[in-house]
Design an enzyme around this catalytic site. Structure first.
Site, PDB file in Angstrom:
ATOM      1  N   SER A   1      41.625  42.533  44.378  1.00 51.56           N
ATOM      2  CA  SER A   1      42.478  42.615  43.205  1.00 51.56           C
ATOM      3  C   SER A   1      43.135  41.256  42.925  1.00 51.56           C
ATOM      4  CB  SER A   1      43.505  43.735  43.377  1.00 51.56           C
ATOM      5  OG  SER A   1      44.119  44.078  42.166  1.00 51.56           O
TER       6      SER A   1
ATOM      7  N   HIS B   1      39.179  51.216  41.263  1.00 46.70           N
ATOM      8  CA  HIS B   1      40.013  50.124  41.750  1.00 46.70           C
ATOM      9  C   HIS B   1      40.778  50.560  43.002  1.00 46.70           C
ATOM     10  CE1 HIS B   1      41.834  46.189  41.157  1.00 46.70           C
ATOM     11  NE2 HIS B   1      42.959  46.722  41.618  1.00 46.70           N
TER      12      HIS B   1
ATOM     13  N   ASP C   1      36.847  50.800  36.719  1.00 42.64           N
ATOM     14  CA  ASP C   1      37.948  49.900  37.053  1.00 42.64           C
ATOM     15  C   ASP C   1      38.271  49.046  35.840  1.00 42.64           C
ATOM     16  OD1 ASP C   1      39.742  48.061  38.118  1.00 42.64           O
ATOM     17  OD2 ASP C   1      38.298  47.121  39.470  1.00 42.64           O
TER      18      ASP C   1
END
Length: 391
Positions: free
Chosen positions: A180, A361, A331
């Site tokens: 991320s 995600h 995502d």
């Protein structure tokens, strides 16, 4: 708009809901009870939106507990907190090393939290590698570019010959990784390292897991298709991510409208123009429109590649290390990783890309209690397998 999934993806999303918290995404969607509670508490003045998330994330904290295979140590690298996972078994040769940067929208997370401690312990054990988890300072107390500077400082400290020798690390077998926004920080460190004659050859590889790589365009196809989740939503990333830049309440509003970029930034749009970089099957029926420039020239940091590594020009991308990128279909940040794959390959960088069709995600968080889902383990195993083959 994203619709409720079926099959394995439904199980993964349900597990996220029952687990309530993860390290990379913290809410099921706009109608999440916890997200609504965070909004309510902020509106009545009891605590900021991010403070509720941070308070609950602290429940994920783990102590540095060693086991029969791994010694776990919390220490400081040039005043930056790090957690080290050090293999106990003897090795006939110097060890590889992995520097892992955690995600959490620059506001949440720690290498000491359960998922990251488990991931780094697993990596050290499976690869016989020294693993360094960097705990950069978090927003909103510490804003841009503090997170990047902390990571860059810790990495530079670790790459010193005397430090590598202390931990028995082979200076030719080092990877920097992140998930991320940790992927963003790892990406930019790798870009910066290639300009350092003493260190540029010490990063052999970079591995980016569902990375967040640009803050320029919030209307890519994946941003539009998955703005309501699963897991990571446009509201979450806008409300939390903006805190890394400003406490101004207009920032998340403008970000969600794609009207946040300052005057003088239009020349950068070509570097994140998804219509040029996304494979055709990901464009679907979406039509590219440029972000709308703000009337004033506030927040010039939005034009900084330390906040959007995709803004690096083609020359800056050449000669980057061997790269692994994992993207997840469901995502909101999917297209960031896909665009970087295209741009790196065009610059002549060797890239391995794994795309998880049923992925969401923060999938790594599904590999630990209380989920233990195959999706999280599959992401973990793909990442570890690539490291094992390439370090």
């Amino acid at each position: 708009m994203w619709k409720a999934p079926a099959g394995r993806l439904a199980s993964a999303v349900a597990a996220w809901d029952s687990a309530s918290w993860s390290l990379a995404g913290v809410s099921q969607g706009e109608d999440s009870k916890m997200q609504l509670l965070a909004v309510l508490l902020e509106k009545i003045g009891l605590m900021r939106y991010d403070e509720l998330f941070s308070m609950l994330m602290d429940l994920e904290y783990t102590h540095p507990i060693s086991d029969e295979n791994i010694t776990v140590v919390d220490t400081m690298f040039s005043n930056i907190p790090v957690r080290l996972h050090l293999p106990k078994r003897k090795s006939k040769r110097q060890r590889p090393a992995v520097i892992f940067i955690h995600g959490g929208a620059f506001v949440l997370g720690s290498s000491k939290h359960r998922t990251y401690d488990f991931m780094n312990r697993w990596t050290a054990n499976k690869l016989g590698a020294v693993v360094v988890g960097v705990d950069y300072r978090l927003a909103p107390q510490y804003q841009f570019p503090v997170a990047f500077e902390d990571v860059f400082t810790a990495v530079n400290f670790f790459l010193q010959d005397k430090i590598l020798a202390k931990y028995g690390v082979d200076p030719t077998r080092i990877c920097i990784s992140g998930d991320s926004c940790g992927g963003l920080l790892a990406t930019k460190v790798a870009q910066m390292m290639k300009n350092n004659p003493e260190l540029k050859n010490k990063i052999k590889a970079q591995a980016l897991l569902y990375p967040y790589l640009q803050t320029v365009d919030f209307h890519t196809p994946s941003h539009q298709e998955y703005q309501y989740g699963p897991v990571l939503t446009r509201d979450i990333i806008a409300n939390l991510g903006c805190l890394y830049v400003t406490m101004n309440k207009t920032c998340p509003i403008l970000l969600k409208k794609n009207q946040h970029m300052p005057q003088g930034s239009r020349h950068l749009f070509k570097l994140v123009n998804w219509s040029n970089f996304l494979p055709e099957n990901f464009k679907k029926n979406y039509v590219y429109t440029e972000p709308i420039l703000r009337l004033e020239s506030s927040h010039p940091e939005l034009m900084d590649s330390r906040l959007s590594p995709l803004l690096a020009n083609d020359t800056q991308l050449k000669n980057l290390p061997l790269t692994y990128i994992l993207t997840c279909q469901h995502d909101m940040l999917r297209d960031d990783g896909l665009m970087y794959v295209t741009r790196l390959r065009s610059a002549g960088v060797q890239v391995v890309h794994d795309h998880i069709e049923d992925g969401i995600h923060g999938a790594l968080s599904l590999m630990t209690s209380p989920c233990y889902l195959h999706l999280g383990m599959r992401v973990r195993d793909k990442y570890i397998s690539w490291l094992d083959e390439n370090l």
